[in-house]
Design a protein around this motif. Structure first.
Motif, PDB file in Angstrom:
ATOM      1  N   THR A   1     -13.596 -69.498  -6.801  1.00  0.00           N
ATOM      2  CA  THR A   1     -13.101 -68.580  -7.829  1.00  0.00           C
ATOM      3  C   THR A   1     -12.965 -67.169  -7.285  1.00  0.00           C
ATOM      4  N   THR A   2     -13.957 -66.727  -6.515  1.00  0.00           N
ATOM      5  CA  THR A   2     -13.882 -65.380  -5.932  1.00  0.00           C
ATOM      6  C   THR A   2     -12.626 -65.232  -5.083  1.00  0.00           C
ATOM      7  N   LYS A   3     -12.333 -66.266  -4.291  1.00  0.00           N
ATOM      8  CA  LYS A   3     -11.149 -66.241  -3.429  1.00  0.00           C
ATOM      9  C   LYS A   3      -9.876 -66.193  -4.281  1.00  0.00           C
ATOM     10  N   PHE A   4      -9.843 -66.957  -5.364  1.00  0.00           N
ATOM     11  CA  PHE A   4      -8.708 -66.969  -6.289  1.00  0.00           C
ATOM     12  C   PHE A   4      -8.434 -65.562  -6.817  1.00  0.00           C
ATOM     13  N   VAL A   5      -9.498 -64.851  -7.188  1.00  0.00           N
ATOM     14  CA  VAL A   5      -9.368 -63.509  -7.764  1.00  0.00           C
ATOM     15  C   VAL A   5      -8.888 -62.507  -6.721  1.00  0.00           C
ATOM     16  N   GLU A   6      -9.550 -62.461  -5.573  1.00  0.00           N
ATOM     17  CA  GLU A   6      -9.225 -61.436  -4.568  1.00  0.00           C
ATOM     18  C   GLU A   6      -7.827 -61.629  -3.986  1.00  0.00           C
ATOM     19  N   VAL A   7      -7.408 -62.894  -3.817  1.00  0.00           N
ATOM     20  CA  VAL A   7      -6.075 -63.159  -3.274  1.00  0.00           C
ATOM     21  C   VAL A   7      -4.999 -62.791  -4.288  1.00  0.00           C
ATOM     22  N   THR A   8      -5.209 -63.151  -5.560  1.00  0.00           N
ATOM     23  CA  THR A   8      -4.231 -62.822  -6.613  1.00  0.00           C
ATOM     24  C   THR A   8      -4.020 -61.309  -6.711  1.00  0.00           C
ATOM     25  N   LEU A   9      -5.102 -60.563  -6.766  1.00  0.00           N
ATOM     26  CA  LEU A   9      -4.998 -59.110  -6.912  1.00  0.00           C
ATOM     27  C   LEU A   9      -4.376 -58.460  -5.676  1.00  0.00           C
ATOM     28  N   SER A  10      -4.738 -58.952  -4.505  1.00  0.00           N
ATOM     29  CA  SER A  10      -4.180 -58.382  -3.272  1.00  0.00           C
ATOM     30  C   SER A  10      -2.692 -58.668  -3.159  1.00  0.00           C
ATOM     31  N   HIS A  11      -2.284 -59.861  -3.562  1.00  0.00           N
ATOM     32  CA  HIS A  11      -0.869 -60.225  -3.522  1.00  0.00           C
ATOM     33  C   HIS A  11      -0.078 -59.410  -4.544  1.00  0.00           C
ATOM     34  N   LYS A  12      -0.703 -59.158  -5.683  1.00  0.00           N
ATOM     35  CA  LYS A  12      -0.037 -58.425  -6.759  1.00  0.00           C
ATOM     36  C   LYS A  12       0.296 -56.990  -6.354  1.00  0.00           C
ATOM     37  N   TYR A  13      -0.582 -56.355  -5.602  1.00  0.00           N
ATOM     38  CA  TYR A  13      -0.403 -54.948  -5.261  1.00  0.00           C
ATOM     39  C   TYR A  13      -0.034 -54.723  -3.795  1.00  0.00           C
ATOM     40  N   ARG A  14       0.542 -55.732  -3.168  1.00  0.00           N
ATOM     41  CA  ARG A  14       0.957 -55.595  -1.763  1.00  0.00           C
ATOM     42  C   ARG A  14       2.150 -54.646  -1.647  1.00  0.00           C
ATOM     43  N   GLU A  15       2.421 -54.208  -0.420  1.00  0.00           N
ATOM     44  CA  GLU A  15       3.538 -53.309  -0.147  1.00  0.00           C
ATOM     45  C   GLU A  15       4.324 -53.809   1.058  1.00  0.00           C
TER      46      GLU A  15
ATOM     47  N   PRO B   1      -7.232 -56.062  -0.061  1.00  0.00           N
ATOM     48  CA  PRO B   1      -7.978 -55.285  -1.064  1.00  0.00           C
ATOM     49  C   PRO B   1      -7.713 -53.784  -1.021  1.00  0.00           C
ATOM     50  N   MET B   2      -7.413 -53.250   0.175  1.00  0.00           N
ATOM     51  CA  MET B   2      -7.202 -51.796   0.258  1.00  0.00           C
ATOM     52  C   MET B   2      -6.001 -51.354  -0.579  1.00  0.00           C
ATOM     53  N   TYR B   3      -5.044 -52.272  -0.798  1.00  0.00           N
ATOM     54  CA  TYR B   3      -3.846 -51.895  -1.563  1.00  0.00           C
ATOM     55  C   TYR B   3      -4.101 -51.889  -3.065  1.00  0.00           C
ATOM     56  N   TYR B   4      -4.925 -52.840  -3.568  1.00  0.00           N
ATOM     57  CA  TYR B   4      -5.219 -52.742  -5.003  1.00  0.00           C
ATOM     58  C   TYR B   4      -6.202 -51.598  -5.272  1.00  0.00           C
ATOM     59  N   MET B   5      -7.024 -51.286  -4.279  1.00  0.00           N
ATOM     60  CA  MET B   5      -7.930 -50.140  -4.441  1.00  0.00           C
ATOM     61  C   MET B   5      -7.139 -48.836  -4.547  1.00  0.00           C
ATOM     62  N   LYS B   6      -6.071 -48.751  -3.754  1.00  0.00           N
ATOM     63  CA  LYS B   6      -5.248 -47.536  -3.759  1.00  0.00           C
ATOM     64  C   LYS B   6      -4.252 -47.529  -4.915  1.00  0.00           C
ATOM     65  N   ASN B   7      -3.521 -48.632  -5.104  1.00  0.00           N
ATOM     66  CA  ASN B   7      -2.403 -48.657  -6.047  1.00  0.00           C
ATOM     67  C   ASN B   7      -2.802 -48.873  -7.498  1.00  0.00           C
ATOM     68  N   LYS B   8      -3.921 -49.554  -7.735  1.00  0.00           N
ATOM     69  CA  LYS B   8      -4.332 -49.823  -9.113  1.00  0.00           C
ATOM     70  C   LYS B   8      -5.570 -49.031  -9.520  1.00  0.00           C
ATOM     71  N   LEU B   9      -6.574 -49.035  -8.667  1.00  0.00           N
ATOM     72  CA  LEU B   9      -7.817 -48.336  -9.010  1.00  0.00           C
ATOM     73  C   LEU B   9      -7.746 -46.835  -8.753  1.00  0.00           C
ATOM     74  N   ASN B  10      -6.727 -46.419  -7.987  1.00  0.00           N
ATOM     75  CA  ASN B  10      -6.600 -45.003  -7.600  1.00  0.00           C
ATOM     76  C   ASN B  10      -7.872 -44.503  -6.897  1.00  0.00           C
ATOM     77  N   MET B  11      -8.430 -45.372  -6.072  1.00  0.00           N
ATOM     78  CA  MET B  11      -9.648 -45.029  -5.319  1.00  0.00           C
ATOM     79  C   MET B  11      -9.330 -45.134  -3.830  1.00  0.00           C
ATOM     80  N   LYS B  12      -8.546 -44.172  -3.366  1.00  0.00           N
ATOM     81  CA  LYS B  12      -8.120 -44.222  -1.963  1.00  0.00           C
ATOM     82  C   LYS B  12      -9.304 -44.150  -1.005  1.00  0.00           C
TER      83      LYS B  12
END
Length: 565
Positions: A110-124, A135-146
């Motif tokens: 389940t953890t893998k399902f979550v992290e892969v989905t979110l990372s794919h969603k916010y890729r560039e 993960p660095m892309y969802y941290m930057k693009n969604k969480l605004n935590m560069k």
């Protein structure tokens, strides 16, 4: 080296080897398993359909297919963790460690399902035209935590060495040396050149190599493992029983194995489980971000298969091989790692129950070790001191031989706090003790239908497993470099990565594994924090996926998917 190992061990005790880290890792997996209603069970069949391209579209954007992304991610996880890591977990925690590896994998699906989905969603799309995610892309693009994204990227680069380069090279070289007596430096040098030739081609060349390498290496390894398990068929049921019987009691002393507490088996099983399948570490999402898909959830569903294949299947089979063969608690002739060797000021015997109890309490941290300091008298390679004993690989060492330039040593050696303090080149200590990591698995493979030839399967399997892991982790590190410094910085990372791969081939095994545990923990922490903060985003994304799926394929197809799952 001894001081470095002590420093790293202390640091690991506060992070990766600590109870709070284990609870955070399992707790995150358990939370998402309940929060998303057991997706690892409900979506498993659907994952297989996606993997075979049933729902692919021609205009899907990305660099690799679902299978290539899975193969690349698997090549990053199916490595020394499956061969050396399982052996190390049993060596430290006993049979019960396998149970906790399986639990870690189930929740990790389940953890893998979550992290892969979110990372794919916010890729560039990177400046070189390739898809870049993690993960660095969802941290930057969604969480605004560069700042968190930068921290994760730095830890990814460190972990690329700690997970992908150093332990893989060291395990390959150790196994090849033990099997074919080839100098580790020659092995490391040849494979470092080969590694450089592969990774210079980027993700497309890496994907082409891994999609062929992963099935081949898994087939070869499983044939060898099953040959041992069925050769020792009478031990299959007792082995299964030992995995589950010791979960709530701790593993009792058996043979040269001096026992392990419940907490130690739990801690090491979870820790090695993470090293094996990397669920929660944030590494696999970087590979999956390159996959062709018009939405992110399908790629996340494919990722559910990784911990299942990597840990629940391959690691369990390795565990059964070690347990059914009986080698996990036997002492064998081997060369001692100096960082793993301690001289004690008391003459202990593991045939005496009280001595075993004292040694168990020392290894569990309940008692202080009576470390020897003084002069070690050696005559013709044998220690003549009467009231001392030696611990190596968590077992009492026997038939100790001290050599210099492969000839018996005669003279005196200074020992301080249990360690030989004299700096003498070409001095080696060998004898009988427990084995761990890849040498233990290699020994187990000789107890099957293939006999002594079985160790060649481990060497070849380890070579393919570990080398493919090194390939994938070079990509993970390069994506982190791209995020931090742009794609032009990749060349500098690759040079250091290949150099580290060569140096690790002849470095101290114990130090490398300790460093690997620390690197994994540092990378995992920011990722777990990130996905927990995005829990609602994840749930909404999954909900949208199934609504769109129903619109496109109809209610009947959606019901069939749920029923099949």
């Amino acid at each position: 080296m001894q001081n470095l190992n002590q420093l790293l061990s202390t640091l690991d005790g506060y992070i990766g080897g600590s109870d709070w880290f284990v609870y955070l890792l399992l707790g995150t997996g358990l939370f998402f398993t309940i929060y998303l209603k057991f997706p690892q069970l409900r979506y498993f069949r659907h994952a297989l359909n996606i993997l075979r391209g049933k729902y692919d579209k021609k205009d899907d954007e990305g660099d690799t297919s679902h299978f290539q992304a899975l193969a690349t991610a698997l090549s990053g996880t199916v490595g020394t963790g499956n061969i050396a890591g399982v052996a190390y977990a049993i060596h430290l925690g006993g049979p019960a460690a396998i149970f906790w590896m399986i639990v870690t994998a189930f929740l990790g699906m389940t953890t893998k399902f979550v992290e892969v989905t979110l990372s794919h969603k916010y890729r560039e799309k990177a400046e070189d035209g390739s898809m870049s995610g993690g993960p660095m892309y969802y941290m930057k693009n969604k969480l605004n935590m560069k700042w968190l994204a930068i921290l994760f990227s730095i830890f990814t680069i460190i972990s690329a060495f700690g997970t992908g380069s150093l332990p893989q090279s060291n395990s390959i070289a150790s196994s090849i040396n033990a099997t074919f007596n080839i100098d580790p430096k020659l092995t490391g040098g040849f494979l470092a050149i080969l590694l450089g030739l592969v990774i210079i081609g980027g993700i497309k060349r890496i994907a082409k190599v891994t999609e062929k390498l992963v099935p081949a290496m898994a087939f070869i390894y499983l044939i060898g493992a099953l040959s041992v398990i069925f050769y020792n068929a009478e031990n299959i049921v007792p082995s299964f029983i030992s995995i589950f019987a010791d979960v709530f009691t701790g593993s009792a002393a058996a043979g040269g194995f001096l026992g392990a507490t419940i907490s130690f088996a739990f801690n090491r099983g979870v820790n090695r489980g993470l090293f094996s399948n990397e669920a929660g570490q944030g590494s696999a999402p970087i590979a999956h971000a390159s996959a062709k898909a018009h939405e992110p959830v399908s790629e996340g569903i494919v990722a559910i298969l990784e911990p299942f294949i990597d840990t629940i299947i391959i690691c369990t089979i390795t565990g059964l091989t070690l347990l059914s063969s009986g080698v996990w608690n036997e002492k064998f002739e081997n060369q001692f790692q100096t960082s793993d060797l301690n001289f004690l000021s008391v003459n202990y015997s593991d045939e005496k129950e009280q001595d075993r109890e004292n040694l168990f309490q020392m290894l569990s941290g309940e008692k202080e070790m009576p470390l020897f300091s003084g002069i070690l008298q050696v005559n013709n390679g044998k220690i003549t001191n009467k009231n001392i004993s030696a611990l190596h690989a968590r077992s009492l060492a026997e038939e100790i031989k001290i050599q210099i330039n492969e000839s018996p040593f005669t003279g005196i050696l200074n020992v301080k706090d249990g360690k030989i303090s004299d700096k003498i080149e070409q001095l080696s200590v060998s004898g009988k003790s427990l084995l761990h990591s890849s040498p233990l698995t290699a020994k187990a493979f000789t107890k099957g239908f293939f006999g002594e030839s079985g160790k060649f399967i481990v060497s070849i399997g380890l070579l393919l497993f570990a080398f493919s892991t090194a390939i994938s982790w070079s990509y993970y590190g390069s994506r982190a470099m791209t995020f931090l410094f742009g794609s032009k910085s990749i060349i500098y990372f690759n040079i250091l990565y290949v150099a580290g791969f060569f140096i690790a081939s002849f470095a101290d095994t114990t130090i490398i594994w300790t460093f690997a545990g620390i690197a994994i923990a540092f990378m995992t922490l920011p990722n777990l924090i990130g996905i927990l903060l995005l829990r609602k985003d994840m749930k909404d994304t999954v909900s949208v996926y199934w609504k769109d799926f129903e619109k496109e394929y109809g209610t009947k197809k959606l019901e069939e998917t749920e029923q099949n799952a």
